[in-house]
Every structure is written in C-alpha cells, then in structure tokens.
Design a protein around this motif. Structure first.
Motif, PDB file in Angstrom:
ATOM      1  N   SER A  74      41.967  47.593 -38.257  1.00 30.54           N
ATOM      2  CA  SER A  74      41.001  46.546 -38.553  1.00 30.54           C
ATOM      3  C   SER A  74      41.534  45.207 -38.051  1.00 30.54           C
ATOM      4  O   SER A  74      42.684  44.846 -38.308  1.00 30.54           O
ATOM      5  N   CYS A  75      40.709  44.465 -37.313  1.00 31.53           N
ATOM      6  CA  CYS A  75      41.183  43.197 -36.743  1.00 31.53           C
ATOM      7  C   CYS A  75      41.321  42.111 -37.802  1.00 31.53           C
ATOM      8  O   CYS A  75      42.031  41.125 -37.593  1.00 31.53           O
ATOM      9  N   GLY A  76      40.637  42.253 -38.922  1.00 35.79           N
ATOM     10  CA  GLY A  76      40.770  41.292 -40.007  1.00 35.79           C
ATOM     11  C   GLY A  76      39.893  40.065 -39.897  1.00 35.79           C
ATOM     12  O   GLY A  76      39.993  39.140 -40.704  1.00 35.79           O
ATOM     13  N   LYS A  77      38.987  40.036 -38.886  1.00 32.42           N
ATOM     14  CA  LYS A  77      38.175  38.833 -38.688  1.00 32.42           C
ATOM     15  C   LYS A  77      37.045  38.702 -39.710  1.00 32.42           C
ATOM     16  O   LYS A  77      36.533  37.613 -39.936  1.00 32.42           O
ATOM     17  N   CYS A  78      36.607  39.831 -40.287  1.00 36.93           N
ATOM     18  CA  CYS A  78      35.558  39.742 -41.300  1.00 36.93           C
ATOM     19  C   CYS A  78      36.047  40.399 -42.591  1.00 36.93           C
ATOM     20  O   CYS A  78      36.764  41.401 -42.569  1.00 36.93           O
ATOM     21  N   THR A  79      35.640  39.815 -43.708  1.00 32.48           N
ATOM     22  CA  THR A  79      36.126  40.277 -45.012  1.00 32.48           C
ATOM     23  C   THR A  79      35.717  41.709 -45.342  1.00 32.48           C
ATOM     24  O   THR A  79      36.542  42.471 -45.863  1.00 32.48           O
ATOM     25  N   PRO A  80      34.486  42.140 -45.081  1.00 32.58           N
ATOM     26  CA  PRO A  80      34.103  43.508 -45.456  1.00 32.58           C
ATOM     27  C   PRO A  80      35.024  44.575 -44.875  1.00 32.58           C
ATOM     28  O   PRO A  80      35.414  45.518 -45.580  1.00 32.58           O
ATOM     29  N   SER A 117      29.856  44.473 -42.029  1.00 33.46           N
ATOM     30  CA  SER A 117      30.960  44.192 -41.105  1.00 33.46           C
ATOM     31  C   SER A 117      30.424  43.664 -39.785  1.00 33.46           C
ATOM     32  O   SER A 117      29.279  43.929 -39.393  1.00 33.46           O
ATOM     33  N   PHE A 118      31.270  42.936 -39.064  1.00 37.47           N
ATOM     34  CA  PHE A 118      30.853  42.300 -37.823  1.00 37.47           C
ATOM     35  C   PHE A 118      30.848  43.268 -36.634  1.00 37.47           C
ATOM     36  O   PHE A 118      29.993  43.167 -35.757  1.00 37.47           O
ATOM     37  N   CYS A 119      31.838  44.172 -36.576  1.00 36.07           N
ATOM     38  CA  CYS A 119      31.984  44.980 -35.364  1.00 36.07           C
ATOM     39  C   CYS A 119      31.844  46.470 -35.677  1.00 36.07           C
ATOM     40  O   CYS A 119      31.677  46.885 -36.819  1.00 36.07           O
ATOM     41  N   GLY A 120      31.930  47.265 -34.607  1.00 36.21           N
ATOM     42  CA  GLY A 120      31.715  48.702 -34.722  1.00 36.21           C
ATOM     43  C   GLY A 120      32.728  49.409 -35.592  1.00 36.21           C
ATOM     44  O   GLY A 120      32.410  50.447 -36.189  1.00 36.21           O
ATOM     45  N   VAL A 121      33.951  48.883 -35.696  1.00 34.96           N
ATOM     46  CA  VAL A 121      34.954  49.538 -36.533  1.00 34.96           C
ATOM     47  C   VAL A 121      34.499  49.543 -37.983  1.00 34.96           C
ATOM     48  O   VAL A 121      34.482  50.583 -38.653  1.00 34.96           O
ATOM     49  N   GLY A 122      34.128  48.377 -38.485  1.00 35.93           N
ATOM     50  CA  GLY A 122      33.697  48.292 -39.870  1.00 35.93           C
ATOM     51  C   GLY A 122      32.338  48.915 -40.125  1.00 35.93           C
ATOM     52  O   GLY A 122      32.069  49.414 -41.223  1.00 35.93           O
ATOM     53  N   GLN A 123      31.473  48.923 -39.115  1.00 39.95           N
ATOM     54  CA  GLN A 123      30.127  49.450 -39.290  1.00 39.95           C
ATOM     55  C   GLN A 123      30.062  50.977 -39.243  1.00 39.95           C
ATOM     56  O   GLN A 123      29.191  51.588 -39.857  1.00 39.95           O
ATOM     57  N   THR A 124      30.969  51.598 -38.501  1.00 36.21           N
ATOM     58  CA  THR A 124      30.880  53.049 -38.301  1.00 36.21           C
ATOM     59  C   THR A 124      31.904  53.855 -39.082  1.00 36.21           C
ATOM     60  O   THR A 124      31.635  54.996 -39.474  1.00 36.21           O
ATOM     61  N   SER A 125      33.084  53.296 -39.325  1.00 42.89           N
ATOM     62  CA  SER A 125      34.128  54.094 -39.982  1.00 42.89           C
ATOM     63  C   SER A 125      33.795  54.526 -41.411  1.00 42.89           C
ATOM     64  O   SER A 125      34.287  55.572 -41.860  1.00 42.89           O
ATOM     65  N   PRO A 126      32.961  53.788 -42.178  1.00 42.66           N
ATOM     66  CA  PRO A 126      32.647  54.273 -43.531  1.00 42.66           C
ATOM     67  C   PRO A 126      31.686  55.453 -43.569  1.00 42.66           C
ATOM     68  O   PRO A 126      31.497  56.069 -44.621  1.00 42.66           O
TER      69      PRO A 126
END
Length: 455
Positions: A74-80, A117-126
């Motif tokens: 996680s890049c850490g740019k967004c809190t979620p 989440s802002f990017c694909g990592v946070g949007q897809t990994s859950p």
C-alpha cells in the motif's frame, strides 16, 4: 485441476458434496498448472475473487498471506487503503493464532476500503475477503494445523506490468519521476534490461494499450516517460554500474552469448550482475543487432544504443566481433574452449518479398524491407546516406513498412506511397508511426493489394 469452492466475479462455486460440477466460464484453470509444474496450486486469490483446489487447503492461511502483501505494498497516500490494509492484515494474523475477531467489523472495513480508496490496490484487494466472509464464513474461520508444510507466492501487479514483455514495474518508475528521482526511475527499468533510453524511443508500448487510464482521457505516456528518465540522468547508464557486478571467482561458470542484439545483451547483463563470466560473439562489427542496423537513425540514435550496449563491458563482459555461428565457429568449439553453457540469440534477420514468380530475379529498385533498411544504415554509418529519384511504393502495414516509408521520404525527390490490404485500424504498425508518416507527406492506400510485379 478440480475446483472445490470459491467465488469468482461475484459468482459462488461450491462443488463439495455435489455431482453438479461447475467452474468459472472463460477461465482456463489448466493455466494454473503451468505456474510450477509438479507443485499444484491449492488456493488462488486475486482482484476477481478466490478459488480453492485442494480439500485440505486452508483459506485463512491463504488470505493472511495475501493481505500481508497488500499491507506491504500500500502506498499510504489514502487513509482507507493505508489503515484498512493494516487492520485487515493484523486481524487475520490474530485469527490465524486462534484469537477471536469481529468478522462483521472486518467486513465493514473491507467494504469501506473497496469503495473509498484512491487507486486499484485499495479498490480491488478487499474483493476476495468480502466474498469469503459472505459466502464461506465457516471455511474462513478454520485455523490451519501448526505443522502445515504449504508454501506461498505473492505478487502485486497491474495491467501495464502484465502487458509489458519484461514485466517492468511501470507505476513505480512513474512515481519516482513524479518525485524528481529520475535516477531511481531508471534503476527500476534497469532491473529488467540495460537498454533504457533505446527502449524509450522504439518500444511498441503494449503497456499503454493495457493502461487503465484508457477508460478516461487516454493512456499514460509510458514510453516517453521511460525515455525522459534515461535522458534526464545527465550521463549514460553505464555510469550507474561502476562496481555493480558481482565479482566472479575462479569457479564462476563461463557463459557464451551468441548474438549481441537486445536479447543477447539482456542475457549477458543479468548473468554479469550475478557474477558469471560472460563473452558475447557477434557477426557484425558492433553490438545492437537489428536495433542497430534495422531501425532508422531518426528513431533511434546509434550513439545512445551503443552507449547502453557498452554496459556489458562496464560490467566485465567481453565482445568478440566478426564471429558468425556456423562460419567462424560451431557450438562444439565453444564447449571445447571451456564454456559451461551457451545462449543463442541470433534473431531472425530475414526480409520478405511479395511472393511473385519474379521475386528471385535481380530487379532494380525492388527490395525487401530489411535489405532496404540495411542499405540505408550502411550509408548513414559511412557518412553518405543513399539518395533516390522518383516515387517509392512500400507494401505492408507494419512497423518495418513505416520505417521504410519514413526513411524513403527523407531520401527521394518523388512521392512515397504505402499500400496495405486491410484497414488503417487493422494495421499492425504503431498508430503514432502512421500518424507521423502522414504528417511527413506519405500517402496511404488502405484496402488495396498489388496484383502483379511489373518489370
């Protein structure tokens, strides 16, 4: 490979205790067998869901490994994503120890992470965890045995990375460029191959075709960013490798590389970094292969390519020029000289003609594309580019045809025509090359085919 249970693209599959076997349509599960031959995949988790293939596979163990990787990447740019990935990873670690956790609370966190989440990592990994909690909560709560011997493999990727033949971490080097560290950005590419500036000029940009920004305003200009990060260094990339190669010992294997084109140079590059003794045998007088002699100077300046090829010598490799396989030596000669292995990267440097009966006749002005480009290259190297009078006709719609036509328009006083039997949209050439050719005055004739070769 038999699917036991899982969720894929929001569809639940459970083949345990039923004769009505089902698996995801359009997903060839046999491809997973190629991942590690003899070591079958037991559980597979991705942004589309999860699949379990073994009755003894532990879903909790697999989910824990997966979200540990998500947390680390996680890049850490967004809190979620920054906080959510940590909370999920820590909760699954507790569950793995047998400690009680609040699964409903974990489901809410995963949903919030996916939706905000802002990017694909946070949007897809859950996705996988959400589906597992909803469809198979009891399987997810089973704690594995302490002596479980299974291993795991995790990778974080993106469509642009997967589309790249070298699997370059495109998002990472773009982030470094954004941070002003073009040296770090170049280093990301150099993990895969040494020809950074060259590739930044002639790459076919498969990554851009896969870029998710195509769904919005258009793809990120990945190729030119690669060129920018190399050109902005202020020095050639060989300077980055002073002392970088592992020092070979007297026991280090000797490897012979046949062919100093991009594949041979890349092979030599990785072997030298690992401390092998490498010698490259090349039929031509310089390194670079078809990238040197088959790509026009206006697209790829030769000094840039040669400087990057010289990285091999900087790392301790040796070149033997004017040595052609089958003429000056054979494979047995190399093994008799003490080489332990040989890599053959001779390429396929043979042009095509039109397939008419007159193809084998010596017809003035009739060339295959490769021979024409080689003629142009020899002229440029010798300081006097060839010149022609009259019109040119180039048959074909690929990148070689674009190179030939764009070279011809620079050397003739006539008109240059390109004939292609399909539509412009079906032409395999880079669309930017076609656009540039049109801007240079080249006339295209699509849905047109030649009937004969007039003498």
């Amino acid at each position: 490979m038999r699917l036991h249970y899982g969720v894929w693209d929001s569809v639940v599959y459970d083949n345990r205790g039923t004769a009505d076997y089902k698996e995801p349509e359009g997903l060839d599960l046999k491809n997973l067998l190629q991942f590690n031959n003899g070591n079958p995949v037991m559980t597979f988790i991705s942004h589309r869901g999860f699949l379990v293939f073994h009755p003894h596979a532990n879903l909790l163990f697999a989910m824990n490994k997966y979200y540990s990787t998500v947390k680390d990447n996680s890049c850490g740019k967004c809190t979620p994503c920054r906080s959510g990935s940590i909370i999920i990873s820590q909760a699954l670690e507790k569950a793995l120890r047998g400690d009680p956790i609040n699964w409903e609370n974990l489901l809410d966190i995963a949903r919030m992470m996916r939706n905000t989440s802002f990017c694909g990592v946070g949007q897809t990994s859950p996705v996988a965890l959400i589906e597992a909690i909803k469809a198979f909560p009891e399987d997810l709560k089973l704690v594995p045995l302490p002596d479980m011997p299974w291993g795991d493999y995790e990778v974080m990727t993106a469509p642009c990375i997967e589309a790249c033949p070298a699997h370059v971490n495109v998002p990472r080097y773009i982030d470094y460029i954004k941070a002003g560290r073009t040296d770090y950005a170049t280093g990301v590419v150099l993990r895969h191959y040494p020809l950074v500036g060259s590739c930044g000029r002639v790459c076919v940009r498969l990554c851009e075709k896969a870029c998710r920004r195509n769904r919005l305003e258009g793809a990120v200009d990945i190729k030119n960013l690669k060129r920018y990060c190399a050109d902005s260094l202020g020095y050639t990339v060989d300077k980055m490798f002073e002392g970088a190669a592992a020092e070979p010992s007297e026991f280090s294997p000797r490897i012979a590389i046949i062919g100093a084109g991009p594949s041979g140079l890349t092979c030599a590059y990785h072997l030298l970094l690992k401390g092998y003794k490498v010698e490259v045998f090349e039929a031509q007088r310089k390194a670079g292969g078809m990238a040197l002699v088959g790509i026009p100077q206006y697209r790829l300046p030769k000094d840039i390519l040669l400087a990057e090829a010289n990285t091999i010598e900087q790392l301790g490799g040796k070149f033997h020029y004017g040595r052609r396989l089958g003429k000056d030596f054979i494979l047995d000669d190399l093994f008799n000289e003490g080489f332990n292995a040989v890599f053959i990267g001779v390429g396929c440097a043979k042009g095509m003609k039109l397939g008419f009966p007159e193809d084998n006749e010596q017809i003035e002005g009739y060339y295959n594309g490769l021979d024409f480009l080689l003629q142009v290259e020899r002229g440029v190297v010798e300081g006097e580019a060839p010149s022609f009078s009259g019109d040119f006709v180039v048959v074909g719609g690929g990148n070689v045809a674009m190179d030939c036509s764009r070279s011809a328009v620079r050397m003739t006083d006539g008109k240059v025509h390109v004939i292609y039997r399909r539509t412009e949209a079906q032409a395999p050439a880079d669309p930017l090359e076609i656009k540039a050719a049109k801007e240079e005055g080249i006339e295209f004739h699509f849905l047109t085919a030649q009937k004969e070769l007039a003498l």
